[in-house]
Motif scaffolding. Sequence first.
Motif, PDB file in Angstrom:
ATOM      1  N   ARG A   1      -1.753   1.636   5.794  1.00  0.00           N
ATOM      2  CA  ARG A   1      -1.906   0.865   4.560  1.00  0.00           C
ATOM      3  C   ARG A   1      -3.009   1.422   3.657  1.00  0.00           C
ATOM      4  NH1 ARG A   1      -2.539  -4.483   8.057  1.00  0.00           N
ATOM      5  NH2 ARG A   1      -3.740  -2.896   9.192  1.00  0.00           N
TER       6      ARG A   1
ATOM      7  N   GLY B   1       0.814  -1.206   0.000  1.00  0.00           N
ATOM      8  CA  GLY B   1       0.000   0.000   0.000  1.00  0.00           C
ATOM      9  C   GLY B   1       0.850   1.259   0.000  1.00  0.00           C
ATOM     10  N   PRO B   2       0.253   2.427   0.238  1.00  0.00           N
ATOM     11  CA  PRO B   2      -1.152   2.551   0.653  1.00  0.00           C
ATOM     12  C   PRO B   2      -2.131   2.325  -0.502  1.00  0.00           C
ATOM     13  CG  PRO B   2      -0.170   4.720   0.406  1.00  0.00           C
ATOM     14  CD  PRO B   2       0.952   3.728   0.204  1.00  0.00           C
ATOM     15  N   HIS B   3      -3.298   1.777  -0.141  1.00  0.00           N
ATOM     16  CA  HIS B   3      -4.326   1.447  -1.111  1.00  0.00           C
ATOM     17  C   HIS B   3      -5.559   2.333  -0.886  1.00  0.00           C
ATOM     18  CE1 HIS B   3      -2.161  -2.333  -1.997  1.00  0.00           C
ATOM     19  NE2 HIS B   3      -2.041  -2.483  -0.679  1.00  0.00           N
TER      20      HIS B   3
END
Length: 511
Positions: free
Chosen positions: A377, A304-306
């Motif tokens: 994340r 991530g980050p997502h």
Amino acid sequence: MTVFILVAGAFTGPYVWRDTAARLTAEGAEVHTVALTGLGGRPAAPGEAVDLETHIADVLAVIDSVAVESGGDIVLVGHDYGVHPVLGAADRRVRSVARIVHLDSGMPRDGVPALAAVPDQRLREELIEGGGGEGGVQGGKAGELPPPARDAWPRWGSTAGLSEAQLDGLTALAAPQPLGTLLQPLRLTGAVAAVPVTGVLCTGNGPGIELVQLMVDLGEPAIQALADPRVTFFELPTGHWPMLSCPAELAEVLTEAAAGRGHRLKPAGAAEPPPHLRPFLLDVPERPRERTGNTDLYLPEGPGPHPAVVFVHGGPVPAGARPTPRDWPTFTGYARYVAGHGAVAATVDHRLHAVTDYERAAEDVAAAVQRVRSDPRVDADRIALWFFSGGGPLTANWLAAPPVWLRCLAANYPIMAPLPSWGVADARFHPVRAVAGAGELPIVLVRAGREMAEIAATVEEFLTAARCRGADVEVVDVPEGRHGFETLGPTDEARDAVRRAVGAVLARLTA
């Protein structure tokens, strides 16, 4: 011979039954309309305190006279407030009463005053505080509540189906309601529970049969008795005053009810598993899941980050329901599917246990969203919120003033305006009004073609308002879909709708 005894609701009297009574009489029934003290009956004596017991005595007098004169099967019909004196009288004359009909009324309980059934929460608070406020609550004599002004009737129930002339007549003939009739608790011995019951639901004002069945399936304790085989139901597609808006249809329904006909609900657990716990329509693999407080995170591949999608369940859901919504197949299914397509998915349990709980449910959702955004994340600037069913009113806050990080708002078969019988007046929970502030926020709305009429009406009202405001709305139609279609049948049409909706949301998250 069937003998109908008709008891009108708040502010009204025997005159509201004129057309319905005429039709019942023409069909061969005997009809009596009860003139309650102060509401078409005798005027209260100077200094007399008119309360619920006064009106129970009024109904008892009619029951006793009918039982002696005709000996027919007595069907007591109570509209709105009128069901309270009906139940009080039936509890004392169980052997004389063949059936009780609740006409667009609540489920009164022993020890609870009729005030609890007044839909408008602010109005209830005004009455508890002794009166005052808008809509004709103030200005009456001590001990009575003035009738609503013409534009204030919706505080007591939906006026859908009434012509302008009928609304004028309702206003002109209305009488003050003795406050004691609303404030005195109903006292029942329990004997009335043996009397068969029919509920006539006006879907222009509140839930219909399918939505009541859904609440039974969810295990709502207060309504489990409605699945008793002695209880039947009918629907009328109108507002709160069917004796005025559709008297012929109402007369037909009452005749059917007297014969013991009508729809019967299935008890909770009759279907195994219940509809909301059946498998999700897509076969999605398991994903890593982390649980913190009331929030579960489903994680995609990679560090991530997502972007993230937060799923918000509907309701009301009983506080004791197990499993809780975040473990229902619909939400675990969507979450796994979204995580499998590269976004964090979050499912949330919130405290929408009654229609009075939207404020604390909104607080729970806001806290969960903040928790998700703070996770390292998660890309805190790319968030989508996805609401379902009775969670629809919770969209209003986000529509009215969308934060910059909210990239999409989605809603599946949502209730987009509180039903009139809910009495939710808070503008924070009226998406139809809030959409004016949505600006360029993308909205994805999944519409079930076989939706319950009372919910479908709120969706159409929302879409009309959205078009007028130039809102960016994509509608994903499921023509043969029903409310909660994801677990009601794995059709190709439904599977395609889920894929299209998820694709539309994720496309806006990554744009």
